[in-house]
Design a protein around this motif. Structure first.
Motif, mmCIF file in Angstrom:
data_model
loop_
_atom_site.group_PDB
_atom_site.id
_atom_site.type_symbol
_atom_site.label_atom_id
_atom_site.label_comp_id
_atom_site.label_asym_id
_atom_site.label_seq_id
_atom_site.Cartn_x
_atom_site.Cartn_y
_atom_site.Cartn_z
ATOM 1 N N LEU A 143 -73.960 -4.274 5.268
ATOM 2 C CA LEU A 143 -73.504 -3.917 6.684
ATOM 3 C C LEU A 143 -73.408 -2.472 6.652
ATOM 4 O O LEU A 143 -73.703 -1.895 7.814
ATOM 5 C CB LEU A 143 -72.048 -4.378 6.862
ATOM 6 C CG LEU A 143 -71.741 -5.868 6.913
ATOM 7 C CD1 LEU A 143 -70.724 -6.180 6.936
ATOM 8 C CD2 LEU A 143 -72.804 -6.353 8.165
ATOM 9 N N GLY A 144 -72.877 -1.492 5.640
ATOM 10 C CA GLY A 144 -72.872 -0.276 5.629
ATOM 11 C C GLY A 144 -74.591 0.406 5.812
ATOM 12 O O GLY A 144 -74.513 1.202 6.536
ATOM 13 N N GLY A 145 -75.264 -0.113 5.282
ATOM 14 C CA GLY A 145 -76.699 0.316 5.424
ATOM 15 C C GLY A 145 -77.223 0.175 6.928
ATOM 16 O O GLY A 145 -77.809 0.917 7.695
ATOM 17 N N PHE A 146 -76.988 -1.062 7.358
ATOM 18 C CA PHE A 146 -77.194 -1.330 8.894
ATOM 19 C C PHE A 146 -76.522 -0.212 9.795
ATOM 20 O O PHE A 146 -77.193 0.218 11.130
ATOM 21 C CB PHE A 146 -76.967 -2.693 9.484
ATOM 22 C CG PHE A 146 -77.963 -3.570 9.010
ATOM 23 C CD1 PHE A 146 -79.267 -3.780 9.348
ATOM 24 C CD2 PHE A 146 -77.677 -4.771 7.990
ATOM 25 C CE1 PHE A 146 -80.193 -4.490 8.960
ATOM 26 C CE2 PHE A 146 -78.425 -5.616 7.621
ATOM 27 C CZ PHE A 146 -79.864 -5.516 8.098
ATOM 28 N N ILE A 147 -75.279 -0.158 9.740
ATOM 29 C CA ILE A 147 -74.487 0.882 10.432
ATOM 30 C C ILE A 147 -75.090 2.293 10.337
ATOM 31 O O ILE A 147 -75.395 3.173 11.335
ATOM 32 C CB ILE A 147 -72.996 0.769 9.949
ATOM 33 C CG1 ILE A 147 -72.251 -0.455 10.419
ATOM 34 C CG2 ILE A 147 -72.262 2.044 10.708
ATOM 35 C CD1 ILE A 147 -70.876 -0.573 9.813
ATOM 36 N N GLY B 263 -77.819 2.635 12.363
ATOM 37 C CA GLY B 263 -77.654 2.527 13.843
ATOM 38 C C GLY B 263 -78.015 1.428 14.617
ATOM 39 O O GLY B 263 -77.910 0.991 15.807
ATOM 40 N N LYS B 264 -78.365 0.467 13.721
ATOM 41 C CA LYS B 264 -78.880 -1.021 14.441
ATOM 42 C C LYS B 264 -78.507 -2.219 13.350
ATOM 43 O O LYS B 264 -78.838 -2.092 12.471
ATOM 44 C CB LYS B 264 -80.451 -1.009 14.688
ATOM 45 C CG LYS B 264 -81.036 -0.112 15.533
ATOM 46 C CD LYS B 264 -82.604 -0.224 15.631
ATOM 47 C CE LYS B 264 -83.270 0.906 16.585
ATOM 48 N NZ LYS B 264 -84.419 0.610 16.687
ATOM 49 N N LEU B 265 -77.666 -2.865 14.131
ATOM 50 C CA LEU B 265 -77.073 -4.104 13.307
ATOM 51 C C LEU B 265 -77.559 -5.293 14.117
ATOM 52 O O LEU B 265 -77.154 -5.407 15.454
ATOM 53 C CB LEU B 265 -75.482 -3.955 13.548
ATOM 54 C CG LEU B 265 -74.803 -5.199 12.514
ATOM 55 C CD1 LEU B 265 -74.916 -5.083 11.201
ATOM 56 C CD2 LEU B 265 -73.438 -5.249 12.773
ATOM 57 N N LEU C 111 -58.051 2.844 17.848
ATOM 58 C CA LEU C 111 -58.276 4.057 16.936
ATOM 59 C C LEU C 111 -59.646 4.516 16.994
ATOM 60 O O LEU C 111 -59.897 5.650 16.464
ATOM 61 C CB LEU C 111 -57.729 3.815 15.575
ATOM 62 C CG LEU C 111 -56.180 3.900 15.486
ATOM 63 C CD1 LEU C 111 -55.608 3.656 14.186
ATOM 64 C CD2 LEU C 111 -55.559 5.051 16.226
ATOM 65 N N HIS C 112 -60.659 3.727 17.452
ATOM 66 C CA HIS C 112 -61.983 3.903 17.550
ATOM 67 C C HIS C 112 -62.656 4.014 15.841
ATOM 68 O O HIS C 112 -63.392 4.817 15.747
ATOM 69 C CB HIS C 112 -62.448 5.024 18.249
ATOM 70 C CG HIS C 112 -62.066 5.093 19.531
ATOM 71 N ND1 HIS C 112 -62.781 4.490 20.431
ATOM 72 C CD2 HIS C 112 -61.109 5.801 20.208
ATOM 73 C CE1 HIS C 112 -62.215 4.750 21.533
ATOM 74 N NE2 HIS C 112 -61.342 5.561 21.514
ATOM 75 N N ALA C 113 -61.875 3.126 15.020
ATOM 76 C CA ALA C 113 -62.190 3.404 13.549
ATOM 77 C C ALA C 113 -63.244 2.267 13.144
ATOM 78 O O ALA C 113 -63.739 2.393 12.055
ATOM 79 C CB ALA C 113 -60.919 3.106 12.931
ATOM 80 N N ILE C 114 -63.674 1.419 14.110
ATOM 81 C CA ILE C 114 -64.648 0.506 13.790
ATOM 82 C C ILE C 114 -66.046 1.060 14.508
ATOM 83 O O ILE C 114 -65.878 1.422 15.712
ATOM 84 C CB ILE C 114 -64.253 -0.951 14.423
ATOM 85 C CG1 ILE C 114 -63.276 -1.538 13.768
ATOM 86 C CG2 ILE C 114 -65.742 -1.885 14.300
ATOM 87 C CD1 ILE C 114 -62.906 -2.986 14.424
ATOM 88 N N PRO C 115 -67.033 1.321 13.801
ATOM 89 C CA PRO C 115 -68.200 1.838 14.243
ATOM 90 C C PRO C 115 -68.725 0.874 15.580
ATOM 91 O O PRO C 115 -68.601 -0.289 15.420
ATOM 92 C CB PRO C 115 -69.123 1.522 12.965
ATOM 93 C CG PRO C 115 -68.341 1.472 11.878
ATOM 94 C CD PRO C 115 -67.065 1.122 12.214
ATOM 95 N N PRO C 116 -69.145 1.935 16.422
ATOM 96 C CA PRO C 116 -69.582 1.179 17.702
ATOM 97 C C PRO C 116 -70.617 -0.079 17.515
ATOM 98 O O PRO C 116 -70.351 -1.063 18.417
ATOM 99 C CB PRO C 116 -70.150 2.279 18.652
ATOM 100 C CG PRO C 116 -69.323 3.328 17.908
ATOM 101 C CD PRO C 116 -69.293 3.306 16.656
ATOM 102 N N VAL C 117 -71.549 0.120 16.894
ATOM 103 C CA VAL C 117 -72.570 -0.871 16.568
ATOM 104 C C VAL C 117 -72.009 -2.089 15.947
ATOM 105 O O VAL C 117 -72.511 -3.070 16.367
ATOM 106 C CB VAL C 117 -73.761 -0.353 15.728
ATOM 107 C CG1 VAL C 117 -73.318 0.175 14.302
ATOM 108 C CG2 VAL C 117 -74.914 -1.332 15.641
#
Length: 465
Positions: A64-68, A71-73, A121-127
């Motif tokens: 999941l870190g790699g996909f984030i 920028g594409k999940l 808190l915008h702590a979750i990556p948007p993707v």
């Protein structure tokens, strides 16, 4: 000797060692001889975060870190399941390790409200957030969960107990609704909120049945009666719904803790004494529950939910309520075979064990706005909401004792009347560790909520006129 079997003393057929020991462990569970590397690997694989083996959990985090980072999940169902599983079980594990709070449902609270806070808190990556929100809203798998839990629990429940339970639960529920309305309104009025504002904008929303079936119809009705914008009305009734649900979760978790200290007050998921197990099913020979029976039970649950959907389209009845009563009719009519009962029990156990925390994570991230929750955090509002929920549950507790019902179970069902709809039912019953009460919780939420909304709109129209 390095062997996977132990012979009987008479030299007969080898007997398998207990599954709790590896083949290289003695009767005391200690290794003898040199332990192969794969034994250690198995032990690591059996270390889990929730249900996820630790190595697989770390692998998912890395992927999941790699996909984030790219920028594409992917938005397909497999990736979404992985995201929700990692998020839900991670939050639940933190909750289970919190001192004191872990005894009052912290796992369910963390799984629901931590992702809501992280979104705020915008702590979750948007993707990542986009994946969760789209999957949750498009798939609507909350209702797959509710269908599986309701049909599974009803089909595997003792038929006589089912009838008695449905007839009895209305008394503590009705009494609790009346007392909660009186107590909550009185507390709010004493704190300067005004009795009309307290009743219609705090107490009624708490018991209205959630957001979709409660807050939205209330806001539409209030707007029409008072001549104000529906959005303004919705902004006022939503915070009590969410905060009331949070109070119910905490109190239900506390009752679960109380039940462990005073077992005479609880049936551990059974609504009334006098039967050994409300979830008892017709016994079948060992090994006869196969995949086909489980699949048949799953398709049956989905089919009954579709019956509910059709009724909602044709007659405007809530789909979960129709599904619930059709399932009860199947059970009362003896249309559920022993094989289907066993398969339904497996479906129920799977969803309650494996899907609950991922579902709560999805609800928290996609459907629980943190800013709406904290909007109700004023002293007067908090006191009124806590008093309303406490009165609702306490009344159910006391009435149940007079009706030969387990008071803790009745109080928990009443707590669902103050929950956030179906999502609140899941969180409350998870915190209380009593998911088998879901059919009764749906009665409290759907039918109880619909009655409260109808009476509130009628009363407000009379007062405004």
């Amino acid at each position: 000797m390095n062997t996977s079997h132990a012979r009987h003393a008479d030299g007969g057929t080898p007997a398998q060692l207990p599954p709790s020991r590896t083949p290289l462990e003695d009767s005391a569970g200690k290794p003898h001889g040199k332990t192969p590397w794969h034994i250690y690997a198995w032990r690591v694989m059996d270390t889990r975060v929730g249900l996820i083996p630790l190595p697989i959990y770390l692998l998912l985090l890395a992927l999941l870190g790699g996909f984030i980072a790219l920028g594409k999940l992917p938005t397909d169902i497999s990736v979404s399941i992985a995201v929700l599983a990692v998020g839900g079980f991670t939050c639940a594990e933190f909750g289970k390790r919190m001192p004191l709070l872990r005894n009052i449902g912290a796992a369910a609270i963390f799984a629901t409200f931590v992702p809501s806070l992280l979104v705020y808190l915008h702590a979750i990556p948007p993707v990542l957030l986009k994946n969760v929100v789209e999957f949750t809203k498009v798939s609507n798998f909350l209702y797959l969960f509710i269908a599986s839990i309701i049909v599974g629990s009803i089909f595997s429940m003792d038929r006589t107990v089912l009838v008695q339970g449905f007839l009895k639960i209305f008394a503590p529920l009705a009494a609790g609704t009346v007392v909660a309305a009186l107590v909550g309104t009185l507390v709010g009025a004493m704190l300067g909120l005004g009795w009309q504002h307290t009743l219609f904008f705090i107490v009624v929303p708490i018991m209205a049945g959630g957001v979709g079936e409660g807050a939205i119809p209330l806001s539409i009705g209030y707007a029409a009666i008072l001549g104000q914008a529906q959005g303004d009305m919705f902004a006022q009734v939503l915070p009590p719904v969410m905060l009331g649900s949070l109070c119910a979760i905490l109190m239900a978790g506390t009752l679960n803790f109380v039940g462990k200290r005073y077992p005479q007050l609880t049936g551990e998921g059974r609504l009334q004494p006098g039967v050994e197990n409300e979830a008892r099913v017709v016994e079948l020979p060992a090994g006869t529950v196969d995949v086909a029976q489980v699949a048949a039970a799953g398709v049956t649950a989905i089919s009954l939910y579709m019956v509910g959907l059709m009724s909602a389209k044709l007659f405007d009845f809530p789909a979960p309520v129709v599904m619930l009563f059709v399932a009860v009719l199947f059970k009362l009519g003896r249309l559920v075979s022993p094989q289907l009962q066993q398969g339904s029990l497996v479906v129920y156990k799977f969803f309650s064990t494996a899907v609950t925390y991922p579902l709560l994570f999805a609800i928290g991230a996609a459907m629980t706005p943190w800013e709406k929750l904290i909007a109700a955090f004023t002293l007067a509002n908090l006191a009124t909401i806590v008093a309303t929920v406490a009165a609702l549950m306490a009344t159910g507790f006391l009435v149940a004792r007079r009706m030969n019902m387990y008071p803790i179970e009745a109080a928990i069902v009443n707590a669902c009347h103050s929950g956030q709809g179906g999502t609140g039912d899941v969180a409350i019953l998870t915190a209380a560790n009593r998911m088998q009460l879901m059919p009764f919780a749906q009665i409290a939420t759907r039918i109880g909520g619909a009655i409260v909304v109808t009476l509130a709109l009628f009363a407000l129209a009379r007062l405004a006129g």
